[in-house]
Design an enzyme around this catalytic site. Structure first.
Site, PDB file in Angstrom:
ATOM      1  N   TYR A  32       0.968  -1.210  -0.005  1.00 34.73           N
ATOM      2  CA  TYR A  32      -0.013   0.052  -0.003  1.00 34.73           C
ATOM      3  C   TYR A  32       0.971   1.364  -0.012  1.00 34.73           C
ATOM      4  O   TYR A  32       0.702   2.083  -0.981  1.00 34.73           O
ATOM      5  CB  TYR A  32      -1.012  -0.191   1.276  1.00 34.73           C
ATOM      6  CG  TYR A  32      -1.695   1.164   1.615  1.00 34.73           C
ATOM      7  CD1 TYR A  32      -2.193   1.868   0.493  1.00 34.73           C
ATOM      8  CD2 TYR A  32      -2.123   1.722   2.948  1.00 34.73           C
ATOM      9  CE1 TYR A  32      -2.978   3.231   0.586  1.00 34.73           C
ATOM     10  CE2 TYR A  32      -2.365   2.758   3.014  1.00 34.73           C
ATOM     11  CZ  TYR A  32      -3.184   3.576   2.197  1.00 34.73           C
ATOM     12  OH  TYR A  32      -3.979   4.672   2.420  1.00 34.73           O
ATOM     13  N   ASP A  52      10.035  -7.460  -3.731  1.00 28.43           N
ATOM     14  CA  ASP A  52       8.771  -7.729  -3.043  1.00 28.43           C
ATOM     15  C   ASP A  52       8.730  -9.370  -3.409  1.00 28.43           C
ATOM     16  O   ASP A  52       8.974  -9.967  -4.331  1.00 28.43           O
ATOM     17  CB  ASP A  52       7.611  -6.881  -3.374  1.00 28.43           C
ATOM     18  CG  ASP A  52       6.674  -6.912  -2.657  1.00 28.43           C
ATOM     19  OD1 ASP A  52       5.982  -7.918  -2.217  1.00 28.43           O
ATOM     20  OD2 ASP A  52       5.772  -5.909  -2.215  1.00 28.43           O
ATOM     21  N   GLY A  57       1.840  -7.992  -0.658  1.00 27.65           N
ATOM     22  CA  GLY A  57       2.037  -7.255  -2.023  1.00 27.65           C
ATOM     23  C   GLY A  57       1.286  -7.561  -2.954  1.00 27.65           C
ATOM     24  O   GLY A  57       0.970  -8.711  -3.132  1.00 27.65           O
ATOM     25  N   ALA A  95       8.725  -3.206   3.515  1.00 27.67           N
ATOM     26  CA  ALA A  95       8.440  -4.636   3.704  1.00 27.67           C
ATOM     27  C   ALA A  95       8.090  -5.131   5.104  1.00 27.67           C
ATOM     28  O   ALA A  95       8.973  -5.609   5.594  1.00 27.67           O
ATOM     29  CB  ALA A  95       9.212  -5.622   2.783  1.00 27.67           C
ATOM     30  N   ALA A  96       7.001  -5.168   5.561  1.00 27.89           N
ATOM     31  CA  ALA A  96       6.745  -5.619   6.922  1.00 27.89           C
ATOM     32  C   ALA A  96       5.277  -5.947   6.926  1.00 27.89           C
ATOM     33  O   ALA A  96       4.454  -5.560   6.504  1.00 27.89           O
ATOM     34  CB  ALA A  96       6.882  -4.330   7.817  1.00 27.89           C
ATOM     35  N   TYR A 162       4.276  -5.712  17.596  1.00 32.23           N
ATOM     36  CA  TYR A 162       4.250  -4.940  16.097  1.00 32.23           C
ATOM     37  C   TYR A 162       5.306  -3.781  16.256  1.00 32.23           C
ATOM     38  O   TYR A 162       6.372  -3.591  15.834  1.00 32.23           O
ATOM     39  CB  TYR A 162       2.899  -4.639  15.519  1.00 32.23           C
ATOM     40  CG  TYR A 162       3.097  -3.647  14.402  1.00 32.23           C
ATOM     41  CD1 TYR A 162       3.769  -3.887  13.179  1.00 32.23           C
ATOM     42  CD2 TYR A 162       2.536  -2.386  14.449  1.00 32.23           C
ATOM     43  CE1 TYR A 162       4.175  -2.984  12.422  1.00 32.23           C
ATOM     44  CE2 TYR A 162       2.739  -1.554  13.757  1.00 32.23           C
ATOM     45  CZ  TYR A 162       3.528  -1.646  12.545  1.00 32.23           C
ATOM     46  OH  TYR A 162       3.576  -0.789  11.386  1.00 32.23           O
ATOM     47  N   LYS A 166       9.160  -2.828  15.281  1.00 38.79           N
ATOM     48  CA  LYS A 166       9.619  -1.642  14.728  1.00 38.79           C
ATOM     49  C   LYS A 166      10.707  -0.764  15.529  1.00 38.79           C
ATOM     50  O   LYS A 166      11.657  -0.195  14.874  1.00 38.79           O
ATOM     51  CB  LYS A 166       8.498  -0.654  14.449  1.00 38.79           C
ATOM     52  CG  LYS A 166       7.517  -1.342  13.092  1.00 38.79           C
ATOM     53  CD  LYS A 166       8.445  -1.183  11.864  1.00 38.79           C
ATOM     54  CE  LYS A 166       7.548  -1.546  10.844  1.00 38.79           C
ATOM     55  NZ  LYS A 166       7.946  -1.284   9.473  1.00 38.79           N
ATOM     56  N   HIS A 210      -8.328  -2.205   8.477  1.00 39.59           N
ATOM     57  CA  HIS A 210      -8.123  -0.847   8.762  1.00 39.59           C
ATOM     58  C   HIS A 210      -9.673  -0.205   8.574  1.00 39.59           C
ATOM     59  O   HIS A 210     -10.455  -0.493   7.977  1.00 39.59           O
ATOM     60  CB  HIS A 210      -7.131  -0.277   7.744  1.00 39.59           C
ATOM     61  CG  HIS A 210      -5.766  -0.632   8.040  1.00 39.59           C
ATOM     62  ND1 HIS A 210      -5.003  -1.264   7.054  1.00 39.59           N
ATOM     63  CD2 HIS A 210      -4.952  -0.415   9.254  1.00 39.59           C
ATOM     64  CE1 HIS A 210      -3.817  -1.599   7.720  1.00 39.59           C
ATOM     65  NE2 HIS A 210      -3.890  -1.066   9.010  1.00 39.59           N
ATOM     66  N   ARG A 303     -10.663  -2.907  21.160  1.00 35.48           N
ATOM     67  CA  ARG A 303      -9.619  -3.891  20.673  1.00 35.48           C
ATOM     68  C   ARG A 303      -8.425  -3.933  21.599  1.00 35.48           C
ATOM     69  O   ARG A 303      -7.996  -2.697  21.839  1.00 35.48           O
ATOM     70  CB  ARG A 303      -9.319  -3.323  19.161  1.00 35.48           C
ATOM     71  CG  ARG A 303      -8.458  -4.493  18.482  1.00 35.48           C
ATOM     72  CD  ARG A 303      -8.374  -3.871  17.062  1.00 35.48           C
ATOM     73  NE  ARG A 303      -7.648  -2.623  16.923  1.00 35.48           N
ATOM     74  CZ  ARG A 303      -7.367  -1.892  15.805  1.00 35.48           C
ATOM     75  NH1 ARG A 303      -7.652  -2.582  14.589  1.00 35.48           N
ATOM     76  NH2 ARG A 303      -6.692  -1.034  15.524  1.00 35.48           N
TER      77      ARG A 303
HETATM   78  N1  UDP Z   1     -11.349   0.518  14.365  1.00 35.51           N
HETATM   79  C1  UDP Z   1     -12.451   0.396  14.505  1.00 35.51           C
HETATM   80  N2  UDP Z   1     -13.273  -0.504  13.878  1.00 35.51           N
HETATM   81  C2  UDP Z   1     -12.538  -1.412  12.942  1.00 35.51           C
HETATM   82  C3  UDP Z   1     -11.257  -1.031  12.754  1.00 35.51           C
HETATM   83  C4  UDP Z   1     -10.676  -0.128  13.499  1.00 35.51           C
HETATM   84  O1  UDP Z   1     -13.413   0.864  15.477  1.00 35.51           O
HETATM   85  O2  UDP Z   1     -13.303  -2.121  12.208  1.00 35.51           O
HETATM   86  C5  UDP Z   1     -10.494   1.751  15.167  1.00 35.51           C
HETATM   87  C6  UDP Z   1      -9.470   1.071  16.111  1.00 35.51           C
HETATM   88  O3  UDP Z   1      -9.919   0.860  17.167  1.00 35.51           O
HETATM   89  C7  UDP Z   1      -8.652   2.575  15.815  1.00 35.51           C
HETATM   90  C8  UDP Z   1      -8.903   3.132  14.760  1.00 35.51           C
HETATM   91  O4  UDP Z   1     -10.184   2.510  14.267  1.00 35.51           O
HETATM   92  O5  UDP Z   1      -8.941   3.187  17.172  1.00 35.51           O
HETATM   93  C9  UDP Z   1      -7.979   3.034  13.549  1.00 35.51           C
HETATM   94  O6  UDP Z   1      -7.652   1.519  13.478  1.00 35.51           O
HETATM   95  P1  UDP Z   1      -6.828   1.123  12.089  1.00 35.51           P
HETATM   96  O7  UDP Z   1      -7.073  -0.268  12.452  1.00 35.51           O
HETATM   97  O8  UDP Z   1      -7.457   1.700  11.002  1.00 35.51           O
HETATM   98  O9  UDP Z   1      -5.252   1.438  12.431  1.00 35.51           O
HETATM   99  P2  UDP Z   1      -4.313   1.552  13.668  1.00 35.51           P
HETATM  100  O10 UDP Z   1      -4.710   2.644  14.608  1.00 35.51           O
HETATM  101  O11 UDP Z   1      -4.650   0.280  14.486  1.00 35.51           O
HETATM  102  O12 UDP Z   1      -3.033   1.396  12.995  1.00 35.51           O
END
Ligand code: UDP
Length: 344
Positions: A32, A52, A57, A95-96, A162, A166, A210, A303
């Protein structure tokens, strides 16, 4: 006749000369963010070599005009062979693996892929005489911040493998740069989102985790609803706040870092965000406005590992490298992602 060039133009022509006849190796260039960096490099006239393994990818994100070496960065024979075949001026490393819950359930996968393979790549590149390295890092290195906006000097206490993977690479880079002729930039991304405005690339994860692409899949009726992960956070509406940054603005930061390092600039660590936070509920509301579609949401539990608020200060990269985001509005970010979703 001597042309009166601005400082930016002089720096650019100088660094292009430094890279002349040589490649910018983009590890993860079919991913991406990597594919957007490839677009920016090709637009500036750089020769681009994508390395890649196409495990996450996507071939369709490979940009016309770049070369591809398909293989595993962690295979010393393969990567040494690549550096033997191509003269490389600099490496950009995208690449991760980057899915936080997966890193919790399978940490070995993350340490092997994100840490061990990067060490193999670094070793091969330094042995080949290449000294410039740009790392995709992440806001996850900070963990739960004491306050926002987050500055680079604040404590790094990642809360998941994760983020730790990094941070380990950042520490390895600092150690290696103290011992060998390495110049590096580590870019700590906040929430990358959006798509190339010309729709040459965009987000294509499988499975998608995401927030913005999930919301847009609901708007496009590809999935029935989006679950809001937590509505009891100490924020104004109870949902998590994040700093969303357009992927094209991220790509631009890589170009500035590249020009800086190829021009002899020093190593550095930089945040990349817009400095404005939006809650999950605000993102959903904005997506409803931009798309004009219904977005059905379901309230769910938190989460694990999600900090309440992550917002960047990007003052350091603005000051040192002159970075300015050009797609700052959340509407713009979502609009490009929406057009990309509709184009699939
Ligand atoms: N989020 C959510 N529902 C989803 C996916 C993400 O509420 O189905 C929330 C998640 O808890 C975070 C924000 O959206 O607060 C962004 O999450 P994302 O996974 O996009 O990116 P991250 O912050 O994990 O890199």
């Amino acid at each position: 006749m001597v042309k009166d060039l601005s400082l930016a133009e002089r720096t650019k022509s100088m660094t292009m000369t430094c890279a002349e006849g040589r490649y910018i190796l983009v590890a993860g260039g079919a991913g991406y963010i990597g594919s957007h960096a490839v677009i920016a490099l090709l637009e500036r006239g750089y020769q681009v070599l994508v390395v890649d393994d196409l495990s996450t990818g996507r071939r369709e994100l490979l940009q016309p005009g770049c070369s591809l070496e398909e293989g595993d960065l962690g295979d010393p024979e393969f990567i040494r062979g690549v550096f033997a075949r191509y003269p490389v001026a600099a490496v950009m490393h995208f690449a991760a693996f980057s899915i936080v819950p997966e890193s919790v359930s399978d940490p070995v996968k993350y340490y092997r892929n994100n840490v061990a393979k990067t060490v193999t790549l670094l070793d091969a590149m330094l042995d080949a005489g290449c000294k410039v390295f740009i790392l995709s890092s992440t806001a996850a290195v900070y963990g739960e911040p004491e306050r926002t906006p987050i500055e680079e000097g604040m404590p790094t206490r990642p809360t998941n493998p994760y983020g730790r993977s990094k941070l380990m690479i950042e520490q390895i880079l600092a150690d290696v740069a103290a011992a060998r002729p390495l110049h590096y930039t580590s870019l700590r991304y906040f929430n990358a989102a959006g798509a190339d405005p010309g729709l040459r690339a965009g987000e294509l994860h499988e499975p998608e985790t995401h927030l913005i692409p999930i919301i847009l899949q609901v708007a496009a009726e590809i999935r029935p609803s989006v679950t809001v992960f937590g509505t009891d956070y100490p924020t104004h509406d109870g949902s998590c706040i994040r700093d969303y940054i357009h992927v094209t603005d991220l790509a631009e930061a890589h170009l500035l870092a590249l020009d800086h390092l190829l021009g002899g600039g020093s190593s550095g660590v930089y945040n990349l965000g817009n400095g404005t936070g939006f809650s999950v509920l605000e993102v959903i509301e904005t997506a409803r406005r931009v798309t004009g579609r219904k977005v059905h949401l379901v309230e769910g539990p938190r989460r694990p590992g999600d900090p309440a608020v992550l917002v960047a200060s990007s003052a350091r990269i603005a000051r040192d490298l002159g970075w300015r985001p050009r797609h700052q509005e959340l509407e713009q970010i979502i609009d490009t992602a929406w057009r990309w979703t509709l184009s699939r």
